[in-house]
Design a protein around this motif. Structure first.
Motif, PDB file in Angstrom:
ATOM      1  N   ALA B  26       7.696  19.714  26.830  1.00  0.00           N
ATOM      2  CA  ALA B  26       6.935  18.481  26.447  1.00  0.00           C
ATOM      3  C   ALA B  26       5.753  18.783  25.784  1.00  0.00           C
ATOM      4  O   ALA B  26       4.881  18.246  25.195  1.00  0.00           O
ATOM      5  CB  ALA B  26       6.632  17.906  28.171  1.00  0.00           C
ATOM      6  N   GLY B  27       5.009  19.963  26.345  1.00  0.00           N
ATOM      7  CA  GLY B  27       3.660  20.410  25.774  1.00  0.00           C
ATOM      8  C   GLY B  27       3.764  20.659  24.306  1.00  0.00           C
ATOM      9  O   GLY B  27       2.746  20.181  23.686  1.00  0.00           O
ATOM     10  N   ARG B  28       4.695  21.391  23.808  1.00  0.00           N
ATOM     11  CA  ARG B  28       4.551  21.461  22.685  1.00  0.00           C
ATOM     12  C   ARG B  28       4.769  20.194  21.690  1.00  0.00           C
ATOM     13  O   ARG B  28       4.130  19.733  20.643  1.00  0.00           O
ATOM     14  CB  ARG B  28       5.958  22.115  21.951  1.00  0.00           C
ATOM     15  N   ALA B  29       5.385  19.129  22.132  1.00  0.00           N
ATOM     16  CA  ALA B  29       5.711  17.989  21.670  1.00  0.00           C
ATOM     17  C   ALA B  29       4.472  17.228  21.653  1.00  0.00           C
ATOM     18  O   ALA B  29       3.956  16.495  20.601  1.00  0.00           O
ATOM     19  CB  ALA B  29       6.878  17.024  22.293  1.00  0.00           C
ATOM     20  N   LEU B  30       3.475  17.343  22.692  1.00  0.00           N
ATOM     21  CA  LEU B  30       2.375  16.730  22.849  1.00  0.00           C
ATOM     22  C   LEU B  30       1.311  17.263  21.959  1.00  0.00           C
ATOM     23  O   LEU B  30       0.289  16.519  21.153  1.00  0.00           O
ATOM     24  CB  LEU B  30       1.926  16.726  24.354  1.00  0.00           C
ATOM     25  N   THR B  35      -2.451  17.520  17.765  1.00  0.00           N
ATOM     26  CA  THR B  35      -2.777  18.186  16.570  1.00  0.00           C
ATOM     27  C   THR B  35      -2.938  16.873  15.323  1.00  0.00           C
ATOM     28  O   THR B  35      -3.796  17.014  14.552  1.00  0.00           O
ATOM     29  CB  THR B  35      -1.985  19.245  16.081  1.00  0.00           C
ATOM     30  N   GLY B  36      -1.877  16.417  15.376  1.00  0.00           N
ATOM     31  CA  GLY B  36      -1.720  15.251  14.243  1.00  0.00           C
ATOM     32  C   GLY B  36      -3.020  14.324  14.369  1.00  0.00           C
ATOM     33  O   GLY B  36      -3.671  14.049  13.125  1.00  0.00           O
ATOM     34  N   LEU B  39      -6.168  16.225  13.264  1.00  0.00           N
ATOM     35  CA  LEU B  39      -6.062  16.033  11.889  1.00  0.00           C
ATOM     36  C   LEU B  39      -6.387  14.861  11.199  1.00  0.00           C
ATOM     37  O   LEU B  39      -7.426  14.726  10.257  1.00  0.00           O
ATOM     38  CB  LEU B  39      -4.961  16.624  11.240  1.00  0.00           C
ATOM     39  N   ILE B  40      -6.253  13.640  11.389  1.00  0.00           N
ATOM     40  CA  ILE B  40      -6.430  12.425  10.914  1.00  0.00           C
ATOM     41  C   ILE B  40      -7.795  12.276  11.221  1.00  0.00           C
ATOM     42  O   ILE B  40      -8.712  11.593  10.327  1.00  0.00           O
ATOM     43  CB  ILE B  40      -5.579  11.282  11.331  1.00  0.00           C
ATOM     44  N   ILE B  41      -8.484  12.426  12.334  1.00  0.00           N
ATOM     45  CA  ILE B  41      -9.780  12.169  12.644  1.00  0.00           C
ATOM     46  C   ILE B  41     -10.401  12.973  11.732  1.00  0.00           C
ATOM     47  O   ILE B  41     -11.744  12.520  11.123  1.00  0.00           O
ATOM     48  CB  ILE B  41      -9.979  12.260  14.084  1.00  0.00           C
ATOM     49  N   LEU B  42     -10.092  14.216  11.619  1.00  0.00           N
ATOM     50  CA  LEU B  42     -10.949  15.031  10.726  1.00  0.00           C
ATOM     51  C   LEU B  42     -11.201  14.659   9.346  1.00  0.00           C
ATOM     52  O   LEU B  42     -12.036  14.472   8.594  1.00  0.00           O
ATOM     53  CB  LEU B  42     -10.517  16.615  10.796  1.00  0.00           C
ATOM     54  N   VAL B  43     -10.014  14.312   8.799  1.00  0.00           N
ATOM     55  CA  VAL B  43      -9.774  13.756   7.351  1.00  0.00           C
ATOM     56  C   VAL B  43     -10.880  12.338   7.213  1.00  0.00           C
ATOM     57  O   VAL B  43     -11.477  12.500   6.011  1.00  0.00           O
ATOM     58  CB  VAL B  43      -8.233  13.400   7.096  1.00  0.00           C
TER      59      VAL B  43
END
Lengths: 510, 338
Positions: B26-30, B35-36, B39-43
């Protein structure tokens, strides 16, 4: 029907393959269905039966391979197209609209295809009554919600029968049926076969396959293993083909006479619930496995849920090891060590989208948490691993969601959940429903093992051979009362059916 | 048949999983989702700092932080409620009602801290009332909260005659929670971080909130595990309104006024943020961190669009499209995984 046409294949499948991501569900499977035959499809859960059936019904498209219907290569793109080709599938899981009448459910597909702008309710009722007349006593104007599971299953079958199909696929249709209802279904199957309809019959139950089918095809790990004439083979041979090894003992040895104890773990006295059961009294001795037999709707599950205070306003005494319990909720019951394994694993037994570990710890979070109520991941993991190993649970890590496991392994998670609280008495409601042969034998052994360790075990099962094979003593329930008790040599299917359907005192014409 | 329960293969595999813990998958999926989102926020950040000279300014950052911090407190409540299988459309109205109640009491001479306490209790009581209708009467969250949304808004307008209450005499010490800073960090942001960290921890690690997941994932299975699911739902419903109350008070301190029309449409933003962050409307899934990232994303988008002089009407269309896009991507990822 002449032997000629009987030999003629209606459905021919060659080299069918299908993968889901990395999982190869089917690998070059061959299958042939002849006109008017009842063809059993056997295999453990995960063997590829459902995938194969879903491809035939147009739910999935195969990656490669060929399907011929009446010699013509066909591509079945949707269930609607399958229907047009004359293929009907009755799913194991019930898919009816609960708030609509039986008649409307039966003719859902016909209504969908009809061009008439208005519903002809009277006509539907009449036609539904006709179809249902053959199956059993169900009121076509009743709302599906009000029916029992077994009645709903019959409605599903009625629905398929109205579709005018040439190939009828029945996916474990008897899982929720009583013996009597199953017998009626088999009679109908034979009649349909005599009319030239070909039936693919999926079941785990060897008895049903050997009594009703012409041929049997076995799949294992997505591969075709063999197609045999039922007359030329034995249940043992089929089971071995399914699991890829010889299964010698389907049931573990029973309690030996020197193990018998007079110590009473659980006593129930005068348990009554206004509408569903009356004056239920019995004793459960240490080390024994007690069975509850009865027709569906007789009140077996209700009695057990009543004891655990899962539902209903119950009166009567529940005495655990000599102490009368004051139970008010199922939480109290768990605290005292009485736990219930639900018959509906997916509906109310498990949290399918949650991890194995989270499922196992659900009954008593406090034992994997600190005093302040903070969960210790390591303790939770250790608990799941310990119980998983004890039950020989096969998994890809205890963080895996339960939905990714096979039926048998899901059931083991459900059992692990019960065992996590070190129960004193465990009530198992249909513990092997929808579980494959291998896992079934393992579950039987687990249950015997628990009894041997001093846990009181009560088993409910609609499969009489299972009750007789597993239990030391069986109580028969009819219309909310215990109407008989059998043990030892008296424990036969005939005797139990007699007590369950007619009763001990008076004889009635059913 | 493998009789031996500790076959080497299984034991070995089990060891590995023991190290990773039960939440590993579950942790990995989250983490993937989070992370996604990051990344979007950073872009967006990088693009915007080139596109507009005003974006990467202290004032704008501060305004943005204020906006998502306050809404974020409500998002926390909504996320927990969504995980338990509920939903609350009344968050905007209840937030406004907290302001109005506290504002009216203050104007009638009640100490502002006491007035705020009363307002928060009142909002909690509203949540409890919704919880009552859902769990005891058996109505759906959607309908109950829709009714309360309208009622609470009506109370706001009734209490104020539809006009904002100017609270110019609010003491500085009170305004501090909405306007002040500790060093360069706005107090609002501190409160927000405390709320987020506390609830994130509790949600992941405490038995109390684990029951929220069980209840949302499968209410019947939860009941069959001895969990009092109605109580769980009652509490998550109440908690959500209580957090709205707290947010409302901070809004009041920040604005120095009580606005009866505040928070119209807030429920949609809040639900969208939670869902973008991974909460499901069918219950059982969601994280605080994800939901907060969802909030930040929406708030960065709003701020960017405003700075780029995009018409307000377009902003709504874009926000709605982001929600639809996020949920669609999610749906496909889940499908492939299942």
């Amino acid at each position: 029907m002449s032997t000629d046409t009987a030999q003629e294949p209606i459905l021919q499948i060659t080299g069918l393959s299908k993968s889901f991501g990395a999982i190869r569900a089917l690998r070059g499977v061959d299958f042939e269905l002849r006109r008017g035959e009842i063809h059993a499809l056997a295999g453990e859960n995960g063997a590829g039966k459902s995938t194969l059936m879903n491809i035939i019904d147009g739910i999935f498209l195969p990656d490669s391979g060929e399907i011929r219907l009446d010699g013509q290569v066909v591509t079945i793109k949707s269930p609607a197209m399958a229907q047009k080709l004359g293929i009907g599938l009755v799913h194991q899981e019930i898919a009816l609209c609960p708030d609509v009448t039986v008649a409307e459910n039966i003719f859902m597909a016909a209504t969908n295809m009809s061009r008439a702008p208005l519903m002809d309710f009277a006509g539907l009722q009449r036609k539904a009554a006709e179809v249902l007349g053959r199956l059993g006593d169900i009121d076509p104007s009743a709302m599906v919600r009000t029916l029992s599971i077994s009645q709903q299953q019959l409605v599903e079958i009625a629905k398929a029968l109205t579709l005018d199909c040439r190939v009828l696929i029945l996916d474990e249709p008897t899982a929720a049926l009583t013996e009597r209802e199953a017998a009626i279904l088999f009679k109908i199957m034979h009649r349909l076969a005599a009319q030239g309809i070909s039936i693919i019959y999926i079941s785990h139950r060897m008895v049903e396959i050997f009594e009703n089918c012409d041929r049997v095809t076995v799949l294992r790990d997505g591969q075709f293993i063999s197609t045999l004439k039922v007359a030329d083979t034995t249940p043992r041979e089929v089971v071995s083909a399914m699991v890829g090894r010889v299964i010698d003992d389907l049931y573990p040895p029973k309690q030996r006479s020197e193990e018998r104890s007079d110590e009473i773990i659980l006593e129930v006295r005068g348990l009554t619930e206004a509408r569903r059961f009356r004056d239920v009294s019995f004793q459960l001795r240490k080390g024994e496995i007690l069975g509850l037999a009865g027709l569906i709707g007789a009140g077996r599950s209700e009695i057990v849920k009543g004891i655990c205070r899962l539902e209903g306003e119950v009166t009567g005494e529940v005495i655990l090891s000599g102490q009368t319990l004051a139970l008010e909720s199922y939480g109290d019951s768990i605290a005292q060590g009485l736990v219930y394994l639900s018959e509906d694993r997916k509906g109310d037994g498990l949290f399918l989208d949650m991890s194995i570990a989270a499922n196992v710890s659900a009954l008593r979070l406090r034992q994997i948490a600190s005093g302040a109520g903070i969960i210790d991941d390591r303790r939770e993991a250790a608990q799941a691993l310990r119980l998983g190993a004890r039950l020989n649970l096969k998994h890809g890590g205890i963080g895996q969601p339960v939905s990714h496991l096979s039926g048998g392994n899901q059931q083991k998670v459900a059992i692990a959940k019960m065992l996590s609280v070190d129960p004193k008495v465990i009530f198992l409601d249909e513990p092997t429903r929808g579980v494959d042969v291998g896992a079934k034998a393992e579950i039987h052994r687990i249950v015997r093992d628990l009894a041997r360790k001093g846990v009181g075990v009560v088993v409910i099962s609609s499969e009489l051979p299972e009750l007789i094979g597993v239990c030391d003593r069986v109580l028969v329930v009819r219309e909310g009362r215990i109407t008989g008790e059998v043990s030892g040599a008296e424990m036969t299917e005939d005797r139990i059916i007699y007590l369950a359907s007619i009763g001990s005192q008076r004889r009635q014409v059913a | 048949m493998t009789d031996d329960p500790t076959t080497p293969a299984l034991a070995e595999r089990s060891d590995q999983t023991a190290k990773r813990g039960p939440w590993s998958i579950a942790g990995r999926a989250l983490r993937m989702r989070e992370t996604g989102l990051i990344l979007i926020i950073l872009v967006l950040f990088i693009t915007m700092s080139f596109a507009s000279p005003y974006f990467l300014t202290w004032t704008n950052m501060r305004a943005m932080a204020m906006a998502f911090a306050l809404e974020g407190i409500v998002v926390v409540g909504m996320t927990i409620l969504l995980i338990s299988g509920g939903i609350d459309l009344s968050v905007g109205s209840v937030t406004a009602l907290a302001m109005v109640i506290a504002g009216l009491l203050f104007l009638n001479g009640v100490d502002p801290w006491l007035a705020s306490g009363i307002a928060i209790v009142a909002c909690t009581a509203i949540g409890a009332t919704m919880g009552f209708f859902v769990t005891k009467v058996g109505l759906h969250h959607f309908i109950v909260s829709l009714a309360v949304m309208v009622i609470a808004r009506g109370l706001c307008l009734l209490g104020t005659g539809g006009r904002p209450l100017g609270l110019f005499t609010l003491p500085e010490s009170f305004k501090f929670i909405g306007q002040g800073s500790i060093g360069v960090i706005p107090v609002v942001l501190v409160v927000f971080v405390v709320v987020v960290v506390a609830f994130d921890f509790m949600l992941r690690r405490t038995t109390m909130f684990r029951k929220v997941f069980y209840t949302g994932s499968n209410p019947r299975a939860a009941a069959y595990s001895g969990i009092r699911t109605k109580r769980v739902i009652f509490l998550t419903t109440t908690l959500c309104s209580a957090l709205c109350g707290i947010a409302g008070i901070i809004y009041m301190a920040r604005f120095g006024s009580a606005q009866p029309t505040f928070g119209i449409g807030m429920e949609l933003n809040v639900i969208a943020a939670a869902v973008i962050g991974g909460a499901s409307l069918s219950g059982g899934t969601g994280t605080i961190l994800g939901a907060i990232l969802g909030t930040i994303l929406l708030s960065v988008v709003s701020s960017s669009l405003a700075l780029l002089d995009v018409s307000v009407y377009w902003q709504d269309i874009i926000r709605g499209s982001i929600l639809l896009g996020a949920v669609t991507i999610d749906h496909y990822i889940n499908k492939r995984r299942g």
